[in-house]
Design a protein around this motif. Structure first.
Motif, PDB file in Angstrom:
ATOM      1  N   VAL A  94       0.833  -1.199   0.000  1.00  0.00           N
ATOM      2  CA  VAL A  94       0.000   0.000   0.000  1.00  0.00           C
ATOM      3  C   VAL A  94       0.871   1.254   0.000  1.00  0.00           C
ATOM      4  N   ALA A  95       1.982   1.208   0.741  1.00  0.00           N
ATOM      5  CA  ALA A  95       2.878   2.368   0.796  1.00  0.00           C
ATOM      6  C   ALA A  95       3.462   2.696  -0.572  1.00  0.00           C
ATOM      7  N   GLY A  96       3.717   1.657  -1.388  1.00  0.00           N
ATOM      8  CA  GLY A  96       4.228   1.904  -2.726  1.00  0.00           C
ATOM      9  C   GLY A  96       3.281   2.745  -3.549  1.00  0.00           C
ATOM     10  N   ALA A  97       1.972   2.508  -3.387  1.00  0.00           N
ATOM     11  CA  ALA A  97       0.972   3.324  -4.094  1.00  0.00           C
ATOM     12  C   ALA A  97       0.778   4.662  -3.407  1.00  0.00           C
ATOM     13  N   ARG A  98       0.809   4.673  -2.075  1.00  0.00           N
ATOM     14  CA  ARG A  98       0.596   5.916  -1.339  1.00  0.00           C
ATOM     15  C   ARG A  98       1.680   6.955  -1.648  1.00  0.00           C
ATOM     16  N   GLU A  99       2.909   6.495  -1.833  1.00  0.00           N
ATOM     17  CA  GLU A  99       3.997   7.419  -2.146  1.00  0.00           C
ATOM     18  C   GLU A  99       3.724   8.160  -3.451  1.00  0.00           C
ATOM     19  N   ALA A 100       3.200   7.465  -4.447  1.00  0.00           N
ATOM     20  CA  ALA A 100       2.845   8.115  -5.710  1.00  0.00           C
ATOM     21  C   ALA A 100       1.718   9.120  -5.492  1.00  0.00           C
ATOM     22  N   PHE A 101       0.741   8.741  -4.659  1.00  0.00           N
ATOM     23  CA  PHE A 101      -0.364   9.638  -4.329  1.00  0.00           C
ATOM     24  C   PHE A 101       0.133  10.923  -3.694  1.00  0.00           C
ATOM     25  N   PHE A 102       1.154  10.829  -2.835  1.00  0.00           N
ATOM     26  CA  PHE A 102       1.720  12.020  -2.212  1.00  0.00           C
ATOM     27  C   PHE A 102       2.220  13.012  -3.253  1.00  0.00           C
ATOM     28  N   TYR A 103       2.664  12.492  -4.392  1.00  0.00           N
ATOM     29  CA  TYR A 103       3.215  13.345  -5.449  1.00  0.00           C
ATOM     30  C   TYR A 103       2.199  13.639  -6.553  1.00  0.00           C
ATOM     31  N   GLY A 104       0.938  13.339  -6.288  1.00  0.00           N
ATOM     32  CA  GLY A 104      -0.119  13.693  -7.226  1.00  0.00           C
ATOM     33  C   GLY A 104      -0.279  12.759  -8.401  1.00  0.00           C
TER      34      GLY A 104
END
Length: 287
Positions: free
Chosen positions: A109-119
């Motif tokens: 989940v963190a792998g996807a969340r990191e991308a979300f942090f950058y829009g």
């Protein structure tokens, strides 16, 4: 771009990349940990440099990185490793579901969340592996079952109608071949109740968490008397003490009913959930 937390050689990632490449529709990049990084949550590497080694995965450009899933996503979308920013980041397919409170622990989940942090649009993908029931071929079935939603997301991205304030967490049921369809769900509060047990040195490695509510132990049993362990270096291993499962149309319950669950995550509240649900339901209807 594909990443994961089970490591670049994991069958779930390999199946997802293979299925994506086979469509001849996507340029696929892989930036994933060079070894297993399960349950590292959103930890990042700060104090030393990472190594990235190009790895052979047919049809894709792939790098194995000496970092966490969040590190891999951050590096992969930075344009330091690849020539441009990917349209979509996929993290998985994880061996074991990621539902309820276990989403907090999940490196997938963190792998996807990191991308979300950058829009950037992103999706974490997990398969509800059950030891003795599931097989490696199920990862291919899971990847194929994800193609419609991946295609729908990319259409929404192209049309600039994809929700910007969430990312998606997708869990596929154990009997993925006979799944009941996609179901939009909310994150529940299911969790494994964990305890600690003193062990001897030859049993200290412990087991591997396969899903939200199950553990697969190693073949080496723990020693209840912990004989041979120095009193200066006591060793303890986690063990399952039970579980907490909620009722209702949450991610875990719907997954166990046989649905492919799609759960929006991010800085979500019930109010925000109501704002994005209409858009997501419309997208899922086209899958």
């Amino acid at each position: 771009m594909v990443t994961n937390d089970d490591g670049i050689d994991a069958p779930g990632l390999q199946a997802l990349v293979r299925v994506l490449v086979s469509t001849n529709r996507y340029r696929v990049w892989v930036c994933a940990p060079d070894s297993e990084k399960s349950a590292v949550s959103h930890s990042i590497t700060w104090r030393h440099a990472l190594s990235a080694k190009q790895t052979e995965i047919s049809g894709a450009t792939a790098f194995a990185v000496s970092g966490t899933p969040a590190d891999c996503t951050s590096l992969g979308i930075s344009k330091a490793l690849f020539s441009s920013v990917p349209d979509l980041v996929l993290s998985g397919i994880n061996m074991g579901s990621n539902c309820g409170y276990h989403i907090v622990y999940s490196g997938t989940v963190a792998g996807a969340r990191e991308a979300f942090f950058y829009g950037l649009p992103s999706v974490s993908i997990s398969y509800d592996w059950v030891g003795g029931t599931s097989s490696i071929n199920d990862f291919t079935l899971a990847a194929e079952a994800c193609l419609p939603i991946i295609s729908a997301i990319l259409v929404e991205i192209k049309n600039k109608t994809y929700p910007q304030k969430c990312f998606l967490n997708v869990d596929l049921p154990t009997n993925v071949l006979n799944h009941k369809g996609y179901k939009l769900t909310k994150q529940g509060n299911s969790i494994i109740k964990m305890g600690w047990k003193q062990v001897s040195s030859d049993a200290a490695q412990g087991g591997h968490m396969l899903s939200t509510m199950t553990m697969e132990p190693n073949s080496v049993a723990s020693n209840p008397d912990a004989k041979g362990v120095s009193q200066e270096h006591l060793l303890f291993r986690r063990e399952v003490k039970g579980g907490q499962v909620e009722d209702g149309e949450t991610d875990y319950c719907s997954l166990k009913e046989g649905y492919i669950t799609v759960t929006p995550l991010g800085a979500l509240t019930d109010f925000f959930f109501s704002l994005v649900i209409t858009s997501l339901i419309s997208m899922l209807r086209h899958c």
